[in-house]
Design an enzyme around this catalytic site. Structure first.
Site, PDB file in Angstrom:
ATOM      1  N   GLU A 124     -10.413 -29.830 -48.996  1.00 16.29           N
ATOM      2  CA  GLU A 124     -11.236 -30.773 -48.245  1.00 16.29           C
ATOM      3  C   GLU A 124     -10.331 -31.919 -47.807  1.00 16.29           C
ATOM      4  OE1 GLU A 124     -14.322 -30.010 -47.564  1.00 16.29           O
ATOM      5  OE2 GLU A 124     -15.450 -31.847 -47.214  1.00 16.29           O
ATOM      6  N   GLU A 133     -16.506 -29.326 -59.798  1.00 19.94           N
ATOM      7  CA  GLU A 133     -15.481 -30.064 -59.056  1.00 19.94           C
ATOM      8  C   GLU A 133     -16.153 -31.175 -58.275  1.00 19.94           C
ATOM      9  OE1 GLU A 133     -12.976 -27.566 -56.527  1.00 19.94           O
ATOM     10  OE2 GLU A 133     -13.160 -25.974 -58.008  1.00 19.94           O
ATOM     11  N   ARG A 168     -22.731 -16.784 -48.268  1.00 20.50           N
ATOM     12  CA  ARG A 168     -23.333 -17.779 -49.142  1.00 20.50           C
ATOM     13  C   ARG A 168     -23.857 -17.042 -50.359  1.00 20.50           C
ATOM     14  NH1 ARG A 168     -24.331 -22.895 -47.263  1.00 20.50           N
ATOM     15  NH2 ARG A 168     -24.054 -22.641 -45.040  1.00 20.50           N
ATOM     16  N   LYS A 204     -23.734 -26.322 -54.559  1.00 22.03           N
ATOM     17  CA  LYS A 204     -23.450 -27.741 -54.353  1.00 22.03           C
ATOM     18  C   LYS A 204     -24.627 -28.514 -54.901  1.00 22.03           C
ATOM     19  CE  LYS A 204     -24.967 -26.965 -49.643  1.00 22.03           C
ATOM     20  NZ  LYS A 204     -24.641 -26.968 -48.241  1.00 22.03           N
ATOM     21  N   LYS A 231     -17.418 -32.982 -55.266  1.00 27.94           N
ATOM     22  CA  LYS A 231     -17.687 -32.560 -53.881  1.00 27.94           C
ATOM     23  C   LYS A 231     -17.257 -33.697 -52.962  1.00 27.94           C
ATOM     24  CE  LYS A 231     -21.127 -30.564 -50.752  1.00 27.94           C
ATOM     25  NZ  LYS A 231     -20.607 -31.162 -49.538  1.00 27.94           N
TER      26      LYS A 231
HETATM   27  P1  AMP Z   1     -21.937 -27.917 -47.161  1.00 21.91           P
HETATM   28  O1  AMP Z   1     -20.985 -28.088 -46.014  1.00 21.91           O
HETATM   29  O2  AMP Z   1     -22.909 -29.021 -47.286  1.00 21.91           O
HETATM   30  O3  AMP Z   1     -22.520 -26.516 -47.177  1.00 21.91           O
HETATM   31  O4  AMP Z   1     -21.142 -28.027 -48.557  1.00 21.91           O
HETATM   32  C1  AMP Z   1     -20.070 -27.218 -48.877  1.00 21.91           C
HETATM   33  C2  AMP Z   1     -18.831 -27.906 -48.380  1.00 21.91           C
HETATM   34  O5  AMP Z   1     -18.397 -28.890 -49.309  1.00 21.91           O
HETATM   35  C3  AMP Z   1     -17.635 -27.016 -48.257  1.00 21.91           C
HETATM   36  O6  AMP Z   1     -17.693 -26.300 -47.059  1.00 21.91           O
HETATM   37  C4  AMP Z   1     -16.484 -27.984 -48.290  1.00 21.91           C
HETATM   38  O7  AMP Z   1     -16.190 -28.424 -46.979  1.00 21.91           O
HETATM   39  C5  AMP Z   1     -17.040 -29.178 -49.056  1.00 21.91           C
HETATM   40  N1  AMP Z   1     -16.363 -29.452 -50.331  1.00 21.91           N
HETATM   41  C6  AMP Z   1     -16.063 -30.690 -50.783  1.00 21.91           C
HETATM   42  N2  AMP Z   1     -15.468 -30.634 -51.970  1.00 21.91           N
HETATM   43  C7  AMP Z   1     -15.363 -29.323 -52.303  1.00 21.91           C
HETATM   44  C8  AMP Z   1     -14.835 -28.628 -53.433  1.00 21.91           C
HETATM   45  N3  AMP Z   1     -14.294 -29.263 -54.475  1.00 21.91           N
HETATM   46  N4  AMP Z   1     -14.922 -27.274 -53.431  1.00 21.91           N
HETATM   47  C9  AMP Z   1     -15.480 -26.610 -52.391  1.00 21.91           C
HETATM   48  N5  AMP Z   1     -15.987 -27.217 -51.308  1.00 21.91           N
HETATM   49  C10 AMP Z   1     -15.938 -28.564 -51.257  1.00 21.91           C
END
Ligand code: AMP
Length: 573
Positions: free
Chosen positions: A301, A250, A432, A438, A252
């Site tokens: 998001e 998906e 986690r 990601k 991000k």
């Molecule tokens: P991080 O905050 O760097 O750990 O990255 C994960 C975060 O990416 C999640 O907590 C969401 O806020 C964000 N995110 C953005 N797009 C997506 C998506 N398609 N699916 C899940 N999380 C997403």
């Protein structure tokens, strides 16, 4: 229950660094409550143990800073200078006050001892005080408590008021103690905790001998936000395909996570930190109200979309929207929001044990489909539309080349990279696990918390300009990993300085020790092995990317994350 009896056990917990011993002492607390207290008492003891007055999911704080607390302490006869010196010496306001207790004004000899209930109820009352003279009223309540208390109780009272108990007891250790005492597998308790996000509730149910597998209060419930499932880093898309087979990719999105709850046409929207942000984004709320389905929890998001380009606007714009309390209609026109939903957790019943594939199907039935391979033209046409709610763009494939194309396309429309999800995995709140990754182009930035701050030099002499930053371990203990000074604008420095002053606990050699509350996202050139810091690593040339007002100390990266990035950096994993 006598508050003092609880404090005596807290003291034992504080004195040992061994986790097993801490657990044993906590079990003493459970036994004491069984003998002399009620299930509700253990509930409150749990909150107090982790330095809270409210349940974790409530995201409410007592909001008393060190300055106000010191004002209250002064009213019970303690000299401010003496107190500050003692804090400097002991490094802790609790111990400092305990030591100075002989200076406290005498109260009547017939004073009744402090009960757990007195403490808890008073603190709740303090949290509700608003309006004119509120500071004065708060001070009066606090000083009444402090006057009634014995020296050891004062130590824990002031720490509790600052919501930092410093006894090294975290939720996982409490759960381990419950597991041992009530003879229930820890994994089961952890799973329930992730859903209810309320350690006190679990304690109460266990004391009541509730059937924790069936109890409705322990299940996912609308309007009680749950901790989001978190993603891990992965060094390459190829690795993810090897590991997952045919993952669901998906986009991000570069935005902020939201959890949307809807029941009987009532809508509440929570931020990643589980703050209620419903009132700040009314256009999204209206859209959800019109969604035609009820009794749901969905996640997505929230992105500020520039309608001219279709690209996301700076992250700060979203925070401006989330924080705004007045003139919302005006800012609504200026900063256009869109939520890309990517998960559904509840639809008349909990869905978190279903696979992502099944959950996605349900979500698609409600919102529609954005299948990148098939719907790319539709997606590109809609990107600049005023659509307020959409479903995330997805591609399910085991073809590396296609996945890379999707990743590059996601970057080309201004987003951060891709999420890579295992379609067969359930939703695992708060953890986690290796079912969601990601992948971003740069070395992952780190979310860290400020633990110390130093006044700057020259032009920056009126601001704190250099910050010690820390990551945490699984237990929540903090480990410094570097100092950062660059990347902040003057406006941001000004704002940070103001906040830091209000959360300053102590000062050593011109460096302020602060409550770990401000989260920064930092980039860096690389992670180095280092003897300078206890965790064994240091960030080389860290730079602040942004202040993460949407995150709390619970959300910062861990020492394990640092190790993983270090390994990725070295080309191994
Ligand atoms: P991080 O905050 O760097 O750990 O990255 C994960 C975060 O990416 C999640 O907590 C969401 O806020 C964000 N995110 C953005 N797009 C997506 C998506 N398609 N699916 C899940 N999380 C997403």
């Amino acid at each position: 229950m006598l508050f003092k009896e609880i404090c005596i056990i807290f003291d034992k917990i504080e004195r040992t660094t061994k986790r097993l011993e801490k657990m044993d002492y906590f079990i003493e607390l459970i036994k004491l409550t069984k003998e002399k207290g009620s299930p509700n008492d253990l509930k409150n003891i749990c909150y107090i143990t982790i330095g809270r007055v409210f349940a974790e999911y409530e995201n409410k704080e007592l909001g008393i800073g060190p300055n106000l607390l010191i004002e209250a302490i002064k009213t019970i006869g303690i000299n401010e200078k003496k107190l500050l010196n003692s804090i400097k010496e002991t490094g802790d306001i609790g111990i400092a006050l305990e030591k100075l207790s002989s200076d406290v004004k005498q109260v009547s000899l017939f004073q009744t001892p402090l009960m757990l209930d007195d403490v808890y109820v008073t603190l709740k009352k303090i949290s509700e005080i608003e309006g004119a003279n509120s500071q004065k009223k708060k001070i009066r309540y606090i000083s009444n408590l402090l006057l009634k208390a014995s020296p050891i109780e004062r130590r824990y009272l002031v720490r509790l008021i600052l919501e930092d108990m410093r006894i090294g007891m975290s939720v996982p250790t409490i759960l381990s103690a419950f597991s041992l005492y009530f003879n229930i597998p820890k994994e089961k308790l952890e799973k329930i905790y992730a859903v209810v996000n309320d350690i006190g509730l679990i304690a109460e149910k266990l004391m009541l001998n509730a059937d924790i597998n069936k109890d409705e209060d322990l299940k996912l419930r609308i309007f009680r936000p749950i901790k989001p499932m978190l993603a891990q880093l992965i060094p390459s898309i190829g690795d993810a395909i090897v590991e997952m087979g045919t993952p669901q990719f998906e986009t991000k999105y570069d935005g902020a996570r939201v959890q949307i709850h809807k029941k009987d046409k009532n809508v509440k929207i929570y931020s990643r930190k589980l703050e209620d942000i419903t009132n700040s984004i009314p256009e999204i709320v209206d859209e959800v109200k019109n969604m035609g389905v009820d009794n749901i929890i969905v996640e997505g998001e929230c992105v500020a979309i520039d309608l001219k380009t279709g690209h996301p606007r700076p992250f700060q714009d979203i925070l401006r929207r989330f924080r705004r309390k007045y003139d919302i209609d005006k800012i609504k026109e200026e900063i256009n929001l869109r939520v890309y939903l990517f998960d559904i957790l509840y639809y008349n019943e909990s869905l978190i044990d279903l696979s992502l594939k099944e959950r996605r199907k349900i979500l698609e039935n409600i919102i529609g489909i954005n299948d990148w391979e098939i719907d790319k033209t539709k997606i590109e046409n809609e990107i600049k539309s005023k659509k307020k709610i959409d479903i995330s763009y997805k591609l399910t494939t085991n073809d590396l080349e296609k996945a890379m194309d999707f990743y590059k396309w996601s970057l080309s429309i201004g987003h951060e990279g891709v999420m890579i999800k295992n379609p067969n995995a359930p939703y695992t709140p708060g953890s986690r696990v290796r079912t969601m990754y990601k992948f971003k182009p740069t070395l992952e930035s780190l979310d860290v918390v400020i633990t110390r701050a130093k006044i700057g030099m020259g032009k920056r002499k009126d601001w704190y300009g250099s910050f010690e930053i820390a990551v945490k371990d699984e237990e929540g203990n903090l480990y410094p990993i570097g100092h950062v000074g660059s990347g902040l604008t003057e406006e941001e420095l000004d704002k940070l300085t103001e906040i830091l002053k209000s959360i300053k606990i102590n000062e050593i050699d011109g460096e302020a020790i602060v409550e770990p509350k401000i989260v920064l996202e930092v980039s860096y050139e690389e992670i180095q092995k280092s003897d300078k810091y206890e965790c064994g690593y240091a960030l080389r040339f860290p730079r602040v990317v942004r202040i993460r007002e949407d995150k709390s100390v619970d959300d910062i990266n861990t020492v394990d994350d640092v190790k993983r990035i270090f390994a990725i950096q070295k080309g191994k994993h």
